[in-house]
Design a protein around this motif. Structure first.
Motif, PDB file in Angstrom:
ATOM      1  N   ALA A 170       0.500  64.119  76.585  1.00 24.99           N
ATOM      2  CA  ALA A 170       1.745  65.022  77.159  1.00 24.99           C
ATOM      3  C   ALA A 170       1.552  64.941  78.885  1.00 24.99           C
ATOM      4  N   THR A 171       2.696  65.712  79.171  1.00 19.88           N
ATOM      5  CA  THR A 171       3.276  65.480  80.306  1.00 19.88           C
ATOM      6  C   THR A 171       3.962  66.776  80.707  1.00 19.88           C
ATOM      7  N   THR A 172       2.982  67.767  81.775  1.00 21.31           N
ATOM      8  CA  THR A 172       3.881  69.151  82.187  1.00 21.31           C
ATOM      9  C   THR A 172       5.222  69.124  82.921  1.00 21.31           C
ATOM     10  N   PHE A 173       6.346  69.665  81.826  1.00 22.88           N
ATOM     11  CA  PHE A 173       7.507  69.885  83.028  1.00 22.88           C
ATOM     12  C   PHE A 173       8.005  70.601  83.555  1.00 22.88           C
ATOM     13  N   ALA A 174       8.741  71.379  84.321  1.00 28.93           N
ATOM     14  CA  ALA A 174       9.163  72.673  84.454  1.00 28.93           C
ATOM     15  C   ALA A 174      10.719  72.382  84.377  1.00 28.93           C
ATOM     16  N   TYR A 175      11.767  73.007  83.483  1.00 30.48           N
ATOM     17  CA  TYR A 175      12.909  73.248  83.720  1.00 30.48           C
ATOM     18  C   TYR A 175      13.503  74.373  84.788  1.00 30.48           C
ATOM     19  N   ILE A 176      14.026  74.358  86.059  1.00 29.33           N
ATOM     20  CA  ILE A 176      14.621  75.362  86.843  1.00 29.33           C
ATOM     21  C   ILE A 176      16.028  75.662  86.546  1.00 29.33           C
ATOM     22  N   ALA A 228       9.139  71.953  95.555  1.00 21.99           N
ATOM     23  CA  ALA A 228       9.496  71.041  95.630  1.00 21.99           C
ATOM     24  C   ALA A 228      11.448  71.138  96.193  1.00 21.99           C
ATOM     25  N   PRO A 229      12.278  70.755  96.318  1.00 22.00           N
ATOM     26  CA  PRO A 229      13.697  70.982  96.765  1.00 22.00           C
ATOM     27  C   PRO A 229      13.856  72.011  95.389  1.00 22.00           C
ATOM     28  N   SER A 230      14.588  73.072  95.882  1.00 22.77           N
ATOM     29  CA  SER A 230      15.215  73.291  94.326  1.00 22.77           C
ATOM     30  C   SER A 230      16.751  73.356  94.285  1.00 22.77           C
ATOM     31  N   GLY A 231      17.538  74.010  93.706  1.00 20.61           N
ATOM     32  CA  GLY A 231      19.053  73.715  93.288  1.00 20.61           C
ATOM     33  C   GLY A 231      19.020  74.836  93.981  1.00 20.61           C
ATOM     34  N   LYS A 232      20.682  75.723  94.234  1.00 19.78           N
ATOM     35  CA  LYS A 232      21.298  77.068  94.512  1.00 19.78           C
ATOM     36  C   LYS A 232      21.184  78.141  93.828  1.00 19.78           C
ATOM     37  N   ASP A 250       1.656  68.208  87.805  1.00 19.49           N
ATOM     38  CA  ASP A 250       0.242  67.625  88.193  1.00 19.49           C
ATOM     39  C   ASP A 250      -0.708  68.621  88.068  1.00 19.49           C
ATOM     40  N   GLU A 251      -0.863  69.113  86.376  1.00 17.63           N
ATOM     41  CA  GLU A 251      -1.764  69.977  86.457  1.00 17.63           C
ATOM     42  C   GLU A 251      -3.569  70.072  86.483  1.00 17.63           C
ATOM     43  N   SER A 252      -3.839  68.465  87.244  1.00 13.69           N
ATOM     44  CA  SER A 252      -5.132  68.628  87.377  1.00 13.69           C
ATOM     45  C   SER A 252      -4.590  68.886  89.347  1.00 13.69           C
ATOM     46  N   ASN A 253      -4.088  69.135  90.454  1.00 14.71           N
ATOM     47  CA  ASN A 253      -3.903  69.665  91.663  1.00 14.71           C
ATOM     48  C   ASN A 253      -2.981  70.567  91.544  1.00 14.71           C
ATOM     49  N   GLY A 254      -1.738  71.033  90.760  1.00 19.32           N
ATOM     50  CA  GLY A 254      -0.930  71.848  91.395  1.00 19.32           C
ATOM     51  C   GLY A 254       0.812  70.771  91.705  1.00 19.32           C
ATOM     52  N   ALA A 255       0.553  69.778  92.155  1.00 20.24           N
ATOM     53  CA  ALA A 255       1.886  68.678  92.811  1.00 20.24           C
ATOM     54  C   ALA A 255       2.873  69.300  91.936  1.00 20.24           C
ATOM     55  N   LEU A 256       3.797  69.776  92.659  1.00 22.99           N
ATOM     56  CA  LEU A 256       5.565  69.912  91.970  1.00 22.99           C
ATOM     57  C   LEU A 256       6.180  68.390  92.308  1.00 22.99           C
ATOM     58  N   SER A 257       6.393  67.913  91.548  1.00 29.29           N
ATOM     59  CA  SER A 257       7.956  67.014  92.483  1.00 29.29           C
ATOM     60  C   SER A 257       8.788  67.426  91.606  1.00 29.29           C
ATOM     61  N   LEU A 258       9.986  67.064  92.239  1.00 28.10           N
ATOM     62  CA  LEU A 258      11.677  66.515  91.398  1.00 28.10           C
ATOM     63  C   LEU A 258      12.148  65.427  91.516  1.00 28.10           C
ATOM     64  N   VAL A 259      12.285  65.995  89.746  1.00 29.57           N
ATOM     65  CA  VAL A 259      12.041  64.234  88.949  1.00 29.57           C
ATOM     66  C   VAL A 259      13.971  64.021  88.938  1.00 29.57           C
ATOM     67  N   GLN A 260      14.217  64.798  88.250  1.00 31.05           N
ATOM     68  CA  GLN A 260      16.112  64.558  88.113  1.00 31.05           C
ATOM     69  C   GLN A 260      16.545  66.432  87.939  1.00 31.05           C
ATOM     70  N   GLN A 261      17.739  65.996  88.303  1.00 32.75           N
ATOM     71  CA  GLN A 261      18.804  67.418  88.150  1.00 32.75           C
ATOM     72  C   GLN A 261      20.023  67.368  87.085  1.00 32.75           C
ATOM     73  N   THR A 262      20.650  67.660  86.042  1.00 34.83           N
ATOM     74  CA  THR A 262      20.890  67.762  85.763  1.00 34.83           C
ATOM     75  C   THR A 262      22.709  68.844  85.454  1.00 34.83           C
ATOM     76  N   SER A 294      17.724  71.103  87.062  1.00 35.59           N
ATOM     77  CA  SER A 294      16.452  70.892  88.000  1.00 35.59           C
ATOM     78  C   SER A 294      15.860  70.565  86.904  1.00 35.59           C
ATOM     79  N   GLN A 295      14.217  69.351  86.835  1.00 39.67           N
ATOM     80  CA  GLN A 295      13.676  69.142  86.382  1.00 39.67           C
ATOM     81  C   GLN A 295      12.836  68.225  87.466  1.00 39.67           C
TER      82      GLN A 295
END
Length: 373
Positions: A19-25, A356-360, A39-51, A34-35
């Motif tokens: 399974a992959t860990t995703f955050a929705y903000i 990672a970049p955030s929404g407003k 990465d739960e192995s190192n804490g890296a956070l990356s923006l995937v998609q914005q809806t 924003s999705q």
């Protein structure tokens, strides 16, 4: 014409081993969800998609199985949007929408994911509605004292509790999943410490204790939960804002006092509270100082020990969230251009490891593990 909510969350679904860990903000100022991939192995956070969800998208609620996300819009007409979380990619697919009783400051699912629960700060009410219908007639509302701010069922799904900020009470109910109703336990409320402003809630994993953050006091109030009746018994109040921050006691914020916009005094303005999955660390956010406080939890007694307060780079942090493996804390800032990922040390220390970049105006976080397709 209101579109019906098309689904009931499947029962018996379990996360696959992979399974992959995703955050929705959500970010109300630009109407986006924003999705992010964590990465739960190192804490890296990356923006995937914005809806694009809609104007004033605010509280979110995700199903524990990683299949559904619900988003409440706080602009009229007050609406909830249901999304399917696609296996593998975690992308959001809009399924349906339906009405809400009021503008909701808080949204949650019961533990079976059959009902949506909401708290309206301005409407002074709680709401309860089945997820599989868009019929406004099926929304039940429960009047509260001034400024209801949260509502959640306990891990056993037998009881529900609500933070009632404006009257310093925690509301207590029996939750009937068969009828879709809330019934008061005893008088229906228990007193929180005076002028604390009970806001958000967190539970011990074993359902024995409830933790409530005080928006105005920056304290955490601990309550024991009676396993038979669900009645709350106050245990202790533990301070979470050190004197070195030089913050005055907070005040209730609403339209009557212009949300304290004319008050130059730096005041306590606590927001969120989150429990680590293993139940041994507890976190709260404080907006004025842009910081997060950490407590050690004794799982046997439920009691807290304040560990430390840590400055975060996200200005005016609203919501926080702990990763499923308990190693990473995500922090949003209503006045920040980024979302931060922090490593959690065994002693509760925090170290920023990614952003990672955030929404407003980013605020609400829901983190789930999404099974591979």
């Amino acid at each position: 014409m209101i579109k019906p909510l098309l689904f009931a969350v499947a029962t018996g679904l379990t996360l696959q081993a992979q399974a992959t860990t995703f955050a929705y903000i959500s970010s109300p100022a630009d109407g986006l969800i924003s999705q992010y991939r964590l990465d739960e192995s190192n804490g890296a956070l990356s923006l995937v998609q914005q809806t694009r969800a809609g104007e004033q998208v605010n509280p979110l609620a995700a199903s524990a199985d990683g299949s559904r996300l619900y988003a409440a819009l706080r602009a009229k007409p007050f609406t909830v949007i249901a999304y399917r979380i696609e296996p593998g990619s975690g992308h959001l697919q809009a399924l349906s929408q339906g009405p809400l009783a009021e503008s909701l400051a808080y949204l949650a699912l019961d533990r079976s994911a059959g009902y949506l629960m909401g708290a309206s700060y301005g409407g002074d009410l709680l709401s309860l509605q089945p997820v599989e219908t868009g019929d406004a007639a099926q929304i039940r509302t429960y009047k509260t004292g001034m400024h209801a701010h949260s509502v959640r069922t306990d891990p056993s799904n037998r009881f529900a509790y609500a933070g009632n900020l404006g009257v310093d009470q925690v509301l207590q109910y029996r939750f009937d999943a068969a009828k879709g109703s809330l019934e008061p336990i005893g008088s229906g409320q228990v007193a929180a410490p005076p002028h604390s402003g009970p806001r958000h809630l967190a539970f011990a994993p074993d359902s024995r204790f409830l933790y409530v953050v005080g928006e105005m006091s920056g304290t955490v109030s601990v309550f024991a939960i009676d396993p038979d009746s669900g009645a709350l018994t106050p245990m202790e109040e533990v301070a979470g804002i050190p004197e070195r921050l030089k913050l005055a006691h907070g005040e209730v914020r609403d339209a009557r006092n212009n949300d304290l916009k004319d008050d130059p005094t730096p005041r306590i303005w606590a927001a969120d509270i989150r429990m680590a999955p293993d139940g041994r660390l507890l976190f709260i956010s404080e907006r004025t100082s842009s910081s997060v406080s950490v407590f050690k939890v004794d799982p046997g007694t439920g009691r807290l020990t304040f560990l430390d307060n840590h400055a975060v780079q996200e200005k005016q942090p609203r919501n926080i969230a702990v990763s499923p493996n308990g190693q990473w804390l995500l922090v949003t800032g209503e006045k920040s251009d980024t979302v931060g990922s922090y490593a959690i040390a065994p002693d509760g220390g925090l170290r920023r490891v990614s952003e990672a970049p955030s929404g407003k105006g980013a605020l609400w976080i829901e983190m789930v593990q999404v099974p591979q397709g």
